[in-house]
Design a protein around this motif. Sequence first.
Motif, PDB file in Angstrom:
ATOM      1  N   ARG A  54       0.850  -1.204   0.000  1.00 43.18           N
ATOM      2  CA  ARG A  54       0.000   0.000   0.000  1.00 43.18           C
ATOM      3  C   ARG A  54       0.879   1.246   0.000  1.00 43.18           C
ATOM      4  NH1 ARG A  54      -5.044   1.960   2.353  1.00 43.18           N
ATOM      5  NH2 ARG A  54      -4.992   4.195   1.863  1.00 43.18           N
ATOM      6  N   GLU A  55       1.968   1.207   0.744  1.00 43.75           N
ATOM      7  CA  GLU A  55       2.882   2.346   0.783  1.00 43.75           C
ATOM      8  C   GLU A  55       3.469   2.631  -0.599  1.00 43.75           C
ATOM      9  OE1 GLU A  55       6.947   3.856   3.120  1.00 43.75           O
ATOM     10  OE2 GLU A  55       6.147   1.838   3.476  1.00 43.75           O
ATOM     11  N   ASP A  56       3.854   1.566  -1.329  1.00 45.12           N
ATOM     12  CA  ASP A  56       4.394   1.739  -2.683  1.00 45.12           C
ATOM     13  C   ASP A  56       3.383   2.453  -3.580  1.00 45.12           C
ATOM     14  OD1 ASP A  56       6.745   0.318  -2.065  1.00 45.12           O
ATOM     15  OD2 ASP A  56       5.858  -1.602  -2.652  1.00 45.12           O
ATOM     16  N   PHE A  99       3.636   6.359  -5.037  1.00 44.39           N
ATOM     17  CA  PHE A  99       3.647   6.574  -6.483  1.00 44.39           C
ATOM     18  C   PHE A  99       2.541   7.544  -6.891  1.00 44.39           C
ATOM     19  CE2 PHE A  99       2.502   5.593 -10.865  1.00 44.39           C
ATOM     20  CZ  PHE A  99       3.741   5.628 -11.480  1.00 44.39           C
ATOM     21  N   SER A 100       1.393   7.436  -6.243  1.00 48.82           N
ATOM     22  CA  SER A 100       0.279   8.333  -6.563  1.00 48.82           C
ATOM     23  C   SER A 100       0.601   9.772  -6.190  1.00 48.82           C
ATOM     24  CB  SER A 100      -0.979   7.863  -5.830  1.00 48.82           C
ATOM     25  OG  SER A 100      -1.315   6.546  -6.220  1.00 48.82           O
ATOM     26  N   GLU A 101       1.234   9.957  -5.044  1.00 46.31           N
ATOM     27  CA  GLU A 101       1.689  11.297  -4.661  1.00 46.31           C
ATOM     28  C   GLU A 101       2.639  11.844  -5.727  1.00 46.31           C
ATOM     29  OE1 GLU A 101       3.688  13.233  -0.692  1.00 46.31           O
ATOM     30  OE2 GLU A 101       4.750  11.577  -1.660  1.00 46.31           O
ATOM     31  N   ARG A 102       3.565  11.003  -6.183  1.00 50.44           N
ATOM     32  CA  ARG A 102       4.521  11.398  -7.228  1.00 50.44           C
ATOM     33  C   ARG A 102       3.790  11.833  -8.496  1.00 50.44           C
ATOM     34  NH1 ARG A 102       6.676   8.601 -11.752  1.00 50.44           N
ATOM     35  NH2 ARG A 102       8.851   9.084 -12.259  1.00 50.44           N
ATOM     36  N   THR A 135      -1.695  19.567  -3.714  1.00 52.17           N
ATOM     37  CA  THR A 135      -1.412  19.509  -2.273  1.00 52.17           C
ATOM     38  C   THR A 135      -1.543  18.090  -1.711  1.00 52.17           C
ATOM     39  OG1 THR A 135      -3.725  20.044  -1.761  1.00 52.17           O
ATOM     40  CG2 THR A 135      -2.169  21.891  -1.945  1.00 52.17           C
ATOM     41  N   THR A 136      -1.808  17.132  -2.588  1.00 48.39           N
ATOM     42  CA  THR A 136      -1.923  15.744  -2.128  1.00 48.39           C
ATOM     43  C   THR A 136      -0.623  15.285  -1.466  1.00 48.39           C
ATOM     44  OG1 THR A 136      -3.581  15.074  -3.752  1.00 48.39           O
ATOM     45  CG2 THR A 136      -2.153  13.357  -2.928  1.00 48.39           C
ATOM     46  N   THR A 137      -0.752  14.585  -0.360  1.00 50.96           N
ATOM     47  CA  THR A 137       0.419  14.058   0.340  1.00 50.96           C
ATOM     48  C   THR A 137       0.278  12.556   0.549  1.00 50.96           C
ATOM     49  OG1 THR A 137      -0.538  14.376   2.535  1.00 50.96           O
ATOM     50  CG2 THR A 137       0.712  16.230   1.597  1.00 50.96           C
ATOM     51  N   TYR A 138       1.393  11.920   0.793  1.00 50.08           N
ATOM     52  CA  TYR A 138       1.372  10.489   1.094  1.00 50.08           C
ATOM     53  C   TYR A 138       0.509  10.218   2.329  1.00 50.08           C
ATOM     54  CZ  TYR A 138       2.801   6.130   3.215  1.00 50.08           C
ATOM     55  OH  TYR A 138       2.790   4.905   3.828  1.00 50.08           O
ATOM     56  N   ASN A 139       0.625  11.039   3.324  1.00 46.99           N
ATOM     57  CA  ASN A 139      -0.149  10.834   4.553  1.00 46.99           C
ATOM     58  C   ASN A 139      -1.649  10.885   4.281  1.00 46.99           C
ATOM     59  OD1 ASN A 139       2.070  10.501   6.198  1.00 46.99           O
ATOM     60  ND2 ASN A 139       2.207  12.670   6.762  1.00 46.99           N
ATOM     61  N   PRO A 194       2.018   0.458 -13.507  1.00 42.60           N
ATOM     62  CA  PRO A 194       3.369   0.906 -13.861  1.00 42.60           C
ATOM     63  C   PRO A 194       4.434   0.402 -12.887  1.00 42.60           C
ATOM     64  CG  PRO A 194       2.060   2.739 -13.031  1.00 42.60           C
ATOM     65  CD  PRO A 194       1.121   1.608 -13.238  1.00 42.60           C
ATOM     66  N   LEU A 195       4.081   0.227 -11.609  1.00 40.72           N
ATOM     67  CA  LEU A 195       5.069  -0.258 -10.646  1.00 40.72           C
ATOM     68  C   LEU A 195       5.427  -1.722 -10.906  1.00 40.72           C
ATOM     69  CD1 LEU A 195       3.881   1.441  -7.326  1.00 40.72           C
ATOM     70  CD2 LEU A 195       5.942   1.957  -8.655  1.00 40.72           C
ATOM     71  N   ALA A 196       4.439  -2.534 -11.265  1.00 42.23           N
ATOM     72  CA  ALA A 196       4.715  -3.930 -11.630  1.00 42.23           C
ATOM     73  C   ALA A 196       5.568  -3.985 -12.896  1.00 42.23           C
ATOM     74  CB  ALA A 196       3.406  -4.685 -11.829  1.00 42.23           C
ATOM     75  N   TRP A 197       5.217  -3.140 -13.861  1.00 46.93           N
ATOM     76  CA  TRP A 197       5.993  -3.059 -15.119  1.00 46.93           C
ATOM     77  C   TRP A 197       7.449  -2.707 -14.816  1.00 46.93           C
ATOM     78  CZ3 TRP A 197       8.876   0.642 -17.571  1.00 46.93           C
ATOM     79  CH2 TRP A 197       9.097   0.502 -18.943  1.00 46.93           C
ATOM     80  N   LEU A 198       7.647  -1.754 -13.932  1.00 45.87           N
ATOM     81  CA  LEU A 198       8.992  -1.304 -13.577  1.00 45.87           C
ATOM     82  C   LEU A 198       9.795  -2.435 -12.938  1.00 45.87           C
ATOM     83  CD1 LEU A 198      10.221   1.619 -13.819  1.00 45.87           C
ATOM     84  CD2 LEU A 198       9.750   1.855 -11.377  1.00 45.87           C
TER      85      LEU A 198
END
Length: 398
Positions: free
Chosen positions: A170-172, A176-179, A221-225, A321-325
Amino acid sequence: FMAYIVDCVRTAGGKKNGALSKYHPADLGALVVDELVRRNGIDGNLIDDVIFGCLTKIGAQSANVARSVVLSSETLPIEVPGTTIDRQGGSGQQAIHFAAQAVLSGTQDCVIAGGVEVMSLIPIGSDALDGIALGRGRPYSEKTLNNFNVKGFNQFKGAQLLAQKYSLTREDLDKFSERSHHAAYKATMEGKFKNQILPIPYIDKEGKECLLTQDEGIRPTTTYNALSNLKPLTPEGILTAGNSSQITDGASAILICNENGLKKLGLKPRAKIIQMAVVGDDPVIMLHGPIPSTKKVLLNSGLTLDDISLYEINEAFASVPLAWLKALGGDINKLNVNGGAISLGHPIGSTGIQLTCTLLNELEKRGEKYGLQAICQGGGAGIAMIIENISSNRKSSL
């Protein structure tokens, strides 16, 4: 013959019930087609065909919306035909592929590929759900489902399975969404999308005339938290609304020509299509397709991932995209550098061309050579393409 990209244009992504939600899909598609024709000084009579991707072909998006786009257009005569295609999430990119294949064969010289989806008006799945409600049957037969020992195919389950397969947390996904949002906002502020976005007029809730010039879904302004506090879509899952693509309205168009077409139009190309690939894949995990389609397009092109300067892998869910990476050993600094569907939105029939717009403009800005894009698809499939920047500002290889 070769297949060349002359130019491309898109609307900004309109959020659900936002600036573009009142547009008829044919009219929205016609706006980007007309912009493509006008800004390149094209005689509309020289366009051989219009090919549009569109996922949910019901109501305003039924009855061959590509032909309706031509009939709504102010620059194309009625003699220009149109056809609508469905390769699920890869429909817009498949429109490019079919246009490229037409000009490569020499049967056509100048083809506009496009895509449109007004998801506020026509929600994803409404064709199937409305059909079921009217007793028209279900998309998959009992035999099909029994072949895979499932009760149905589900993209959310597929995205979850993909995350599990590649040990994504979930953290990954949330990081990535914040990015994605921060990259999209930065790109917007730097004017990176200005060349590709056609301002679209609309009436706001107060009745004022406005222009949509920026993607509405970006949350700077979206953050990971904040993302990590969102409720998952399923009790034991790691998918949330925040790490999934957005429901979006939008349209896009791209002009594909061969050498004869360039000569007829008197135009110079911006890019060349090097190779294209489509593959079928497991319909249960469903969203794994960008991985084998990328492998196939690289193999057929004689290139390696190291040769590719930038890649756009559609952010249907962050796990894609993370699985692809992870699977291909890619460089995250080359991946979706200006955000993706999580921030910019996923107007499904249009997304493939939106990716090409972003990829080509960034290749030109950086003076780099090769770009790759890939998209997952409902039903278990993948589509991939490699383009080469041939504009005058490309870095010398000497």
